[in-house]
Design an enzyme around this catalytic site. Sequence first.
Site, short mmCIF file in Angstrom:
data_model
loop_
_atom_site.label_atom_id
_atom_site.label_comp_id
_atom_site.label_asym_id
_atom_site.label_seq_id
_atom_site.Cartn_x
_atom_site.Cartn_y
_atom_site.Cartn_z
N ASN A 129 89.51 100.02 61.36
CA ASN A 129 88.14 100.52 61.56
C ASN A 129 87.65 100.17 62.96
OD1 ASN A 129 86.79 101.87 59.17
ND2 ASN A 129 87.81 100.14 58.17
N ARG B 237 80.68 76.17 55.87
CA ARG B 237 80.39 77.54 56.28
C ARG B 237 79.41 77.55 57.46
NH1 ARG B 237 81.87 82.00 53.36
NH2 ARG B 237 82.38 80.97 51.42
N MET C 226 86.45 89.34 56.44
CA MET C 226 86.53 88.93 55.04
C MET C 226 85.99 87.52 54.80
SD MET C 226 87.61 91.76 53.92
CE MET C 226 88.18 91.59 52.24
N ARG C 227 84.86 87.19 55.41
CA ARG C 227 84.16 85.94 55.12
C ARG C 227 82.76 86.27 54.62
NH1 ARG C 227 87.53 82.43 54.23
NH2 ARG C 227 85.91 80.83 54.37
N HIS D 175 82.14 99.04 53.46
CA HIS D 175 82.66 98.55 52.19
C HIS D 175 83.43 99.67 51.51
CE1 HIS D 175 82.88 96.02 48.66
NE2 HIS D 175 82.55 97.06 47.94
N GLU E 297 72.06 89.74 50.35
CA GLU E 297 72.83 89.95 49.13
C GLU E 297 74.12 90.71 49.46
OE1 GLU E 297 72.14 91.62 44.59
OE2 GLU E 297 70.55 91.82 46.06
N LEU E 298 75.25 90.19 48.99
CA LEU E 298 76.57 90.73 49.35
C LEU E 298 76.70 92.21 48.99
CD1 LEU E 298 79.50 89.94 50.28
CD2 LEU E 298 80.03 89.71 47.85
N THR F 259 91.13 106.51 55.55
CA THR F 259 91.05 107.59 56.56
C THR F 259 89.60 108.06 56.71
OG1 THR F 259 91.50 109.36 54.96
CG2 THR F 259 93.40 108.40 56.09
N GLN F 260 88.85 108.05 55.62
CA GLN F 260 87.44 108.46 55.70
C GLN F 260 86.57 107.37 56.31
OE1 GLN F 260 86.49 111.61 55.20
NE2 GLN F 260 88.71 111.79 55.05
C1 GAR Z 1 88.64 98.30 54.98
O1 GAR Z 1 89.05 99.09 53.89
C2 GAR Z 1 87.23 97.80 54.76
O2 GAR Z 1 86.40 98.73 54.12
C3 GAR Z 1 87.48 96.62 53.89
O3 GAR Z 1 88.64 96.01 54.40
C4 GAR Z 1 89.45 97.01 55.04
C5 GAR Z 1 89.72 96.56 56.44
O4 GAR Z 1 90.65 97.40 57.07
N1 GAR Z 1 86.38 95.72 53.90
C6 GAR Z 1 86.03 94.97 52.87
O5 GAR Z 1 86.64 94.96 51.82
C7 GAR Z 1 84.80 94.12 53.09
N2 GAR Z 1 84.37 93.54 51.87
P1 GAR Z 1 90.83 97.38 58.65
O6 GAR Z 1 91.01 95.92 59.07
O7 GAR Z 1 92.06 98.18 58.88
O8 GAR Z 1 89.59 97.97 59.28
#
Ligand code: GAR
Length: 194
Positions: free
Chosen positions: A14, A69, A94-95, A113, A147-148, A176-177
């Site tokens: 991304n 944290r 991912m934190r 997400h 909120e997550l 891809t989207q």
């Molecule tokens: C992506 O699918 C993103 O939406 C997801 O992790 C992937 C990262 O891919 N994010 C989460 O799950 C956040 N909670 P990338 O490192 O190739 O962008």
Amino acid sequence: MKNIVILISGGGSNMAAIVRAAQARDWRGRYGAQVAAVISNRADAGGLVFAGERRIATEVVDHKRFDSRESFEAELAAAIDRHQPALLVLAGFMRILTPGFVARYAGRLLNIHPSLLPAFPGLHTHRRALEAGCRFAGATVHQVTAELDHGPILEQAVVPVLSQDTEETLAARVLTQEHVIYPRAIEGLLRSGL
Ligand code: GAR
């Protein structure tokens, strides 16, 4: 110049899509905006290589070096704030972030997400969509609130779930989207003056 800082933890596809869009669509010339830095909480995040090749500043703030944290986030915020970002973009970061960190960047903090929020916040979104028998899945770009995986939705993309789908095939179709809607959401904010 309006700086964009991107936080990653892994492959960074991304982030790469955003960097490519920024360069191909001349975000500098159009909006005076640039991806100034890519920061990872993992030294082995593949996306760091791509960012370095594109001459974007990279930094690692390894969460394992910290015993809380809050102390991790204090160093992360210091690394971010050196670039004075107009926008802080979570791209597979991912934190879980504390409310204090979120408040610091309120209104300029985005996340993507891999589900059609408000369905399936949290982890294993594709597995859960398959188990629930969903006919459609997708991804959401949203403003981050305390909120997550909540917060105002900016963009969504919908993909079909096919009968032979596995978690992996569905994840790939959604990803891809994601690469389409994340740059689009950011460009929309830049166009509206951010
Ligand atoms: C992506 O699918 C993103 O939406 C997801 O992790 C992937 C990262 O891919 N994010 C989460 O799950 C956040 N909670 P990338 O490192 O190739 O962008």
